[in-house]
Design a protein around this motif. Structure first.
Motif, short mmCIF file in Angstrom:
data_model
loop_
_atom_site.label_atom_id
_atom_site.label_comp_id
_atom_site.label_asym_id
_atom_site.label_seq_id
_atom_site.Cartn_x
_atom_site.Cartn_y
_atom_site.Cartn_z
N HIS A 65 0.82 -1.22 0.00
CA HIS A 65 0.00 0.00 0.00
C HIS A 65 0.85 1.27 0.00
O HIS A 65 0.41 2.32 -0.44
N ALA A 554 -13.31 0.95 7.41
CA ALA A 554 -13.44 2.06 6.47
C ALA A 554 -14.04 3.28 7.17
O ALA A 554 -13.61 4.42 6.92
N ARG A 556 -13.64 4.27 10.12
CA ARG A 556 -12.62 4.95 10.91
C ARG A 556 -11.65 5.73 10.04
O ARG A 556 -10.88 6.54 10.53
N SER A 557 -11.72 5.49 8.72
CA SER A 557 -10.94 6.27 7.76
C SER A 557 -11.81 7.31 7.06
O SER A 557 -11.45 7.81 6.00
N ILE A 559 -14.64 6.89 5.56
CA ILE A 559 -15.22 6.36 4.33
C ILE A 559 -16.45 5.55 4.71
O ILE A 559 -16.34 4.57 5.45
N LYS A 624 -9.67 7.50 -2.14
CA LYS A 624 -9.63 7.12 -0.73
C LYS A 624 -10.05 5.68 -0.53
O LYS A 624 -9.48 4.96 0.30
N VAL A 625 -11.07 5.24 -1.27
CA VAL A 625 -11.50 3.84 -1.17
C VAL A 625 -10.38 2.91 -1.61
O VAL A 625 -10.07 1.91 -0.95
N PHE A 628 -7.56 2.87 0.91
CA PHE A 628 -7.95 2.13 2.11
C PHE A 628 -7.90 0.63 1.88
O PHE A 628 -7.33 -0.11 2.69
N ARG A 631 -4.57 -1.14 1.99
CA ARG A 631 -3.92 -1.38 3.29
C ARG A 631 -4.06 -2.83 3.73
O ARG A 631 -3.29 -3.30 4.57
N GLU A 641 -5.03 -2.80 13.65
CA GLU A 641 -6.20 -1.96 13.87
C GLU A 641 -6.94 -2.37 15.14
O GLU A 641 -7.50 -1.54 15.85
#
Length: 655
Positions: A65, A554, A556-557, A559, A624-625, A628, A631, A641
């Motif tokens: 990533h 997602a 938490r990001s 999204i 962004k998707v 994410f 990752r 996480e």
């Protein structure tokens, strides 16, 4: 007669949503030409898919990533592949001026699909004016005023339930306020639906509209219910359950693994009557495209159903803005049409459902008493109730975030309804956490769009008298979509969704086998695919990461994704072994079960993560998707996480 789907690519217009046969004298005239070479339109669609696949990150795979190009670098390459994207810059300006809360919250809202009524700017200005008017009309000194609600969190309208008989309401009409009448005219105008042909009813949500049809349709004489859904829908499940109780035989179309294409031969056998004498066979429920996978279906199925004695219900809830412009309603003229609207995108997904009944079809309905029909209550009535007594409010739960989801589809309009005296608390529970309800603080008030005026004049503009003397409402989002037009909206989402699909497929685990990180269900890179995507993430061992976990991470990001359940999947013999590994219950149990009972088969499917693009989506949202999901290439990402979540003294994620 040949299959309707021998050449799917030749049956959609350049916007990817309208069959070319709409412009022919016969709705089935394409059958005579299916063996001919591709026409120019079909060739351009094929060229689009090939060019997209070969131009976005050509001969590249990403196994880490941290190796992904930056947002700026990716957008630069995106612009080279889709230079026409710059022609949609008007949408970016609109988003910045009217939906600036999306930028300040840094939230990418990709968890529901549909059409909004108002803009955030309009809502903000309207409620500022409401507070000013309320303060000026109060005779109580400011220092003696009890704690009052935060009016910025009261919607433009609420809904109130009413009991009634659908057929009676359709035949004789009902008491309708000026507000409701104005909203009905605005929506029917937006959808290009004639008041002389169709009657419209407000319902609490999409599910209520489907259930009303099921409760009123004459299943005693028209025995069958045939649906075409590749995913589990709460609304359709409610309709199916109700119709079976009333004696209907429920049937479903099937979708072939692995591409989830509609099984056209099987569907045609269910639709076409072998008897020469045509009688009403039942109700055919047809979505114009899948709100989960983004698959579009040829409109010719409607013609075939009508020619074979079926009543047709069109599910238009997954339509994008202005898609009705290319629907050809005057040609197909369905007996029923259902859609839904929410209030403000990215902030208030509550709203209502709309049930349209063709006036010539009212006579076939049976009387039934069922709840779900609603009245729209204007905000000024709510404000009056609050001002009369500001000391005895009832607590109301408000969700300031994008809507969350269930294994079934999101009920966009189920969060509605304020009744009685209202309190908007200073803090409320949002998805299990305490969240302060505050308006976004804008450092500098954005420039008001031309003609918007002050806060007080803006409120007067929202509700006003039209030139012909009738009461009218300004639905700013609908006006904006009208000004953008079908071509701009469709092209923008086409470029974004196909870039995302292609980029997802470039993510590979760093092992010798190069196991793909992502599996996409339904159409991949296609000119005419819808702006919705169904996918799953797999670890380096090939084991699926549960969609609910992907969604939580997602979130938490910043999204907002959703998850759904694909079902009615048909496996050819060569995929028999794969079938046992793929199918499971929506709760994750019974993986590998291949029970032959129909009820058990219907409960088996595939849970998936879903992303849906609105007309306001931009490149940063899809990037962004992608970043994410990448990752998950780190084998320890989920475990890291978990520890991070625990360290922040928050509830630990359960897998």
């Amino acid at each position: 007669m040949q299959s309707l789907l021998q050449n799917e690519d030749s049956q959609t217009c350049p916007q990817g949503c309208c069959p070319t046969s709409l412009f022919n004298s016969s709705p089935l005239s394409h059958i005579k030409t299916t063996s001919k070479p591709r026409n120019s339109s079909s060739e351009s669609r094929h060229s689009f898919a090939a060019t997209t696949a070969s131009s976005i990150f050509p001969n590249t795979k990403f196994t880490n990533h941290e190796s992904l190009p930056s947002l700026q670098e990716s957008f630069s390459e995106f612009s080279k592949v889709f230079p026409q994207y710059s022609e949609t810059e008007k949408v970016d300006r609109l988003r910045g001026n009217e939906y600036y809360h999306l930028s300040f919250s840094n939230q990418s809202c990709l968890d529901y699909i549909g059409i909004g009524l108002f803009s955030y700017y309009q809502r903000h200005q309207h409620h500022e004016a409401s507070k000013i008017q309320l303060a000026s009309s109060s005779s109580t000194p400011q220092t003696q005023t009890p704690q009052s609600p935060n009016f910025s969190d009261i919607p433009f309208f609420s809904i109130s339930y009413k009991t009634g008989n659908l057929k009676t309401l359709l035949l004789h009409g009902g008491q309708e306020s000026e507000f409701e009448s104005a909203m009905r005219r605005r929506i029917m105008g937006f959808l290009n639906i004639s008041e002389s042909d169709y009657f419209m009813v407000f319902t609490a949500n999409r599910t209520s509209a489907f259930k009303h049809v099921a409760d009123s349709y004459p299943f005693q004489s028209c025995k069958k219910l045939l649906t075409v859904y590749d995913y589990e829908s709460e609304a359709v499940e409610a309709m199916t359950s109700c119709s079976e109780k009333r004696g209907a035989r429920a049937m479903s179309a099937e979708f072939s693994w692995p591409r989830l294409r509609l099984q056209s031969t099987k569907l045609r056998k269910m639709i076409v009557s072998k008897k020469k004498k045509k009688k009403k066979r039942g109700l055919f429920v047809f979505p114009l495209h899948s709100r989960v996978t983004g698959a579009r279906y040829p409109y010719l199925w409607m013609s075939t159903a009508q020619e074979n004695g079926w009543h047709v219900l069109i599910d238009a809830c997954a339509l994008g803005p202005k898609d009705m412009d290319s629907f050809g309603l005057s040609l197909f003229r369905p007996d029923f049409l259902i859609c839904s609207f929410y209030k403000v995108f990215g902030e208030n997904p509550s709203g209502f459902g709309c049930l349209f009944v063709k006036k010539t079809a009212i006579s076939i309905l049976e009387s039934s008493s069922c709840a779900g029909i609603v009245n729209l209550v204007p905000e000024r009535q709510l404000l009056q109730q609050v001002s009369e007594d500001s000391s005895g409010y009832n607590d109301v739960k408000i969700d300031q975030k994008c809507s969350t989801s269930t294994f079934q589809e999101q009920e966009l309009s189920s969060l509605s309804s304020f009744s009685g005296r209202i309190q908007i608390p200073q803090s409320v529970k949002v998805e299990g956490q305490l969240s302060e309800l505050q308006m976004t603080v804008v450092p500098e008030e954005p420039k008001a769009p031309e003609g918007s005026g002050t806060a007080e004049s803006q409120q007067n503009k929202n509700v006003k008298d039209s030139e012909d003397g009738s009461f009218s409402i300004e639905c700013r989002c609908l006006d904006q979509v009208d000004s953008l037009g079908l071509t701009m909206v469709t092209n923008r989402t086409r470029y974004l969704i196909n870039w995302l699909v292609n980029s997802m497929l470039k993510l590979k685990h760093p092992n010798a086998e190069g196991v793909p990180l992502v599996k996409i269900y339904g159409p991949k890179i296609r000119f005419d695919r819808g702006p919705a995507l169904a996918f799953n993430v797999f670890d380096w061992k090939g084991e699926k990461v549960e969609p609910v976990l992907v969604q939580k991470l997602a979130d938490r990001s910043n999204i907002s994704l959703s998850y759904g359940f694909l079902h009615h999947i048909w496996f050819a013999d060569k995929y028999a072994e794969e079938k046992g590994r793929v199918l499971q219950t929506k709760e994750g149990r019974g993986q590998g079960v291949t029970n032959k009972k129909k009820k058990d088969r219907d409960n088996m499917g595939v849970t998936v993560v879903t992303a849906a693009l609105s007309f306001l989506a931009n490149f940063e949202d899809v990037y962004k998707v992608w970043a994410f999901v990448a990752r998950f290439l780190d084998a320890d990402f989920v475990e890291k996480e978990r520890w991070r979540y625990t360290a922040l003294n928050q509830k630990r994620i359960e897998v």
